[in-house]
Scaffold this motif. Structure first.
Motif, PDB file in Angstrom:
ATOM      1  N   LYS A   1      82.283  17.994  22.624  1.00 27.55           N
ATOM      2  CA  LYS A   1      83.746  18.069  22.567  1.00 27.55           C
ATOM      3  C   LYS A   1      84.293  19.110  23.542  1.00 27.55           C
ATOM      4  O   LYS A   1      85.237  18.836  24.286  1.00 27.55           O
ATOM      5  CB  LYS A   1      84.173  18.389  21.139  1.00 27.55           C
ATOM      6  N   GLU A   2      83.696  20.308  23.559  1.00 24.24           N
ATOM      7  CA  GLU A   2      84.175  21.381  24.430  1.00 24.24           C
ATOM      8  C   GLU A   2      84.084  20.989  25.900  1.00 24.24           C
ATOM      9  O   GLU A   2      84.999  21.237  26.688  1.00 24.24           O
ATOM     10  CB  GLU A   2      83.374  22.674  24.186  1.00 24.24           C
ATOM     11  N   ASN A   3      82.966  20.380  26.282  1.00 29.23           N
ATOM     12  CA  ASN A   3      82.793  19.939  27.668  1.00 29.23           C
ATOM     13  C   ASN A   3      83.765  18.820  28.029  1.00 29.23           C
ATOM     14  O   ASN A   3      84.338  18.811  29.115  1.00 29.23           O
ATOM     15  CB  ASN A   3      81.362  19.459  27.908  1.00 29.23           C
ATOM     16  N   ARG A   4      83.903  17.866  27.114  1.00 30.55           N
ATOM     17  CA  ARG A   4      84.792  16.730  27.372  1.00 30.55           C
ATOM     18  C   ARG A   4      86.235  17.204  27.573  1.00 30.55           C
ATOM     19  O   ARG A   4      86.909  16.799  28.521  1.00 30.55           O
ATOM     20  CB  ARG A   4      84.691  15.717  26.227  1.00 30.55           C
ATOM     21  N   GLU A   5      86.706  18.082  26.689  1.00 31.50           N
ATOM     22  CA  GLU A   5      88.074  18.596  26.823  1.00 31.50           C
ATOM     23  C   GLU A   5      88.239  19.385  28.115  1.00 31.50           C
ATOM     24  O   GLU A   5      89.272  19.284  28.786  1.00 31.50           O
ATOM     25  CB  GLU A   5      88.427  19.458  25.607  1.00 31.50           C
ATOM     26  N   TYR A   6      87.234  20.161  28.467  1.00 32.05           N
ATOM     27  CA  TYR A   6      87.274  20.961  29.691  1.00 32.05           C
ATOM     28  C   TYR A   6      87.347  20.056  30.920  1.00 32.05           C
ATOM     29  O   TYR A   6      88.233  20.202  31.771  1.00 32.05           O
ATOM     30  CB  TYR A   6      86.030  21.848  29.727  1.00 32.05           C
ATOM     31  N   THR A   7      86.423  19.108  31.016  1.00 29.42           N
ATOM     32  CA  THR A   7      86.403  18.251  32.207  1.00 29.42           C
ATOM     33  C   THR A   7      87.639  17.357  32.274  1.00 29.42           C
ATOM     34  O   THR A   7      88.142  17.085  33.369  1.00 29.42           O
ATOM     35  CB  THR A   7      85.113  17.416  32.283  1.00 29.42           C
ATOM     36  N   GLN A   8      88.147  16.927  31.127  1.00 29.12           N
ATOM     37  CA  GLN A   8      89.381  16.132  31.140  1.00 29.12           C
ATOM     38  C   GLN A   8      90.558  16.960  31.646  1.00 29.12           C
ATOM     39  O   GLN A   8      91.391  16.457  32.401  1.00 29.12           O
ATOM     40  CB  GLN A   8      89.678  15.585  29.737  1.00 29.12           C
ATOM     41  N   THR A   9      90.625  18.223  31.245  1.00 27.37           N
ATOM     42  CA  THR A   9      91.692  19.109  31.729  1.00 27.37           C
ATOM     43  C   THR A   9      91.571  19.304  33.233  1.00 27.37           C
ATOM     44  O   THR A   9      92.564  19.253  33.969  1.00 27.37           O
ATOM     45  CB  THR A   9      91.636  20.470  31.003  1.00 27.37           C
TER      46      THR A   9
END
Length: 163
Positions: free
Chosen positions: A59-67
């Motif tokens: 989740k943390e990586n996904r939110e980061y890369t999406q941002t």
């Protein structure tokens, strides 16, 4: 791979060859320098790139890369792409330079290749001057991505159990 896409978007939005060369250099570092080091570590721990690429992003990586990708895609130009990546770049540079200074014996460990990649002077980047509106937007991007970078480091407290 998402990080590399941000640099590719920076090249796409660049308005001059100097900026394209800058992003090409960063993309080359991610692909050839950092990527080669990552592959060596995967091999050392009995993993390969194909296995890792199949894993769902946490989740943390996904939110980061999406941002990061959203900032690069929606941004006015190459500056927004850089602001999306800068928190990671600066934190890695700062952490590994400090590590090297405090523990020079890291050169004799398995982690030296990683430290060397990020502690080099070539890794540091400079920022340009922008209009007040663009500077504000870039600060917002930088802050958002900095918070994601913090969450990325906090995520290490909870190791994966799916590999």
């Amino acid at each position: 791979r998402e990080y590399a896409k941000v640099f590719a978007l920076g090249m796409l939005k660049a308005k001059d060859m100097e900026t394209i060369r800058n992003y090409y250099s960063l993309l080359s570092f991610v692909n050839e320098g950092e990527g080669a080091t990552r592959l060596r570590y995967l091999q050392h721990f009995g993993l390969d790139d194909a296995q890792v690429q199949k894993l769902e992003q946490r989740k943390e990586n996904r939110e980061y890369t999406q941002t990061m990708l959203r900032a690069a895609e929606e941004g006015e130009g190459e500056a927004e792409c850089m602001m999306a990546c800068l928190p990671c770049m600066l934190s890695y540079s700062w952490i590994f330079k400090r590590l090297l200074k405090q523990y020079p014996q890291v050169k004799d460990t398995i982690y030296w290749q990683l430290v060397r990649d990020y502690a080099s002077d070539e890794y540091e980047q400079a920022c340009e001057e922008w209009t007040p509106e663009r500077r504000l937007r870039c600060k917002e991007i930088f802050f958002a991505c900095s918070m994601h970078e913090l969450h990325f480091w906090q995520m290490s407290e909870h190791p994966r159990n799916d590999i």
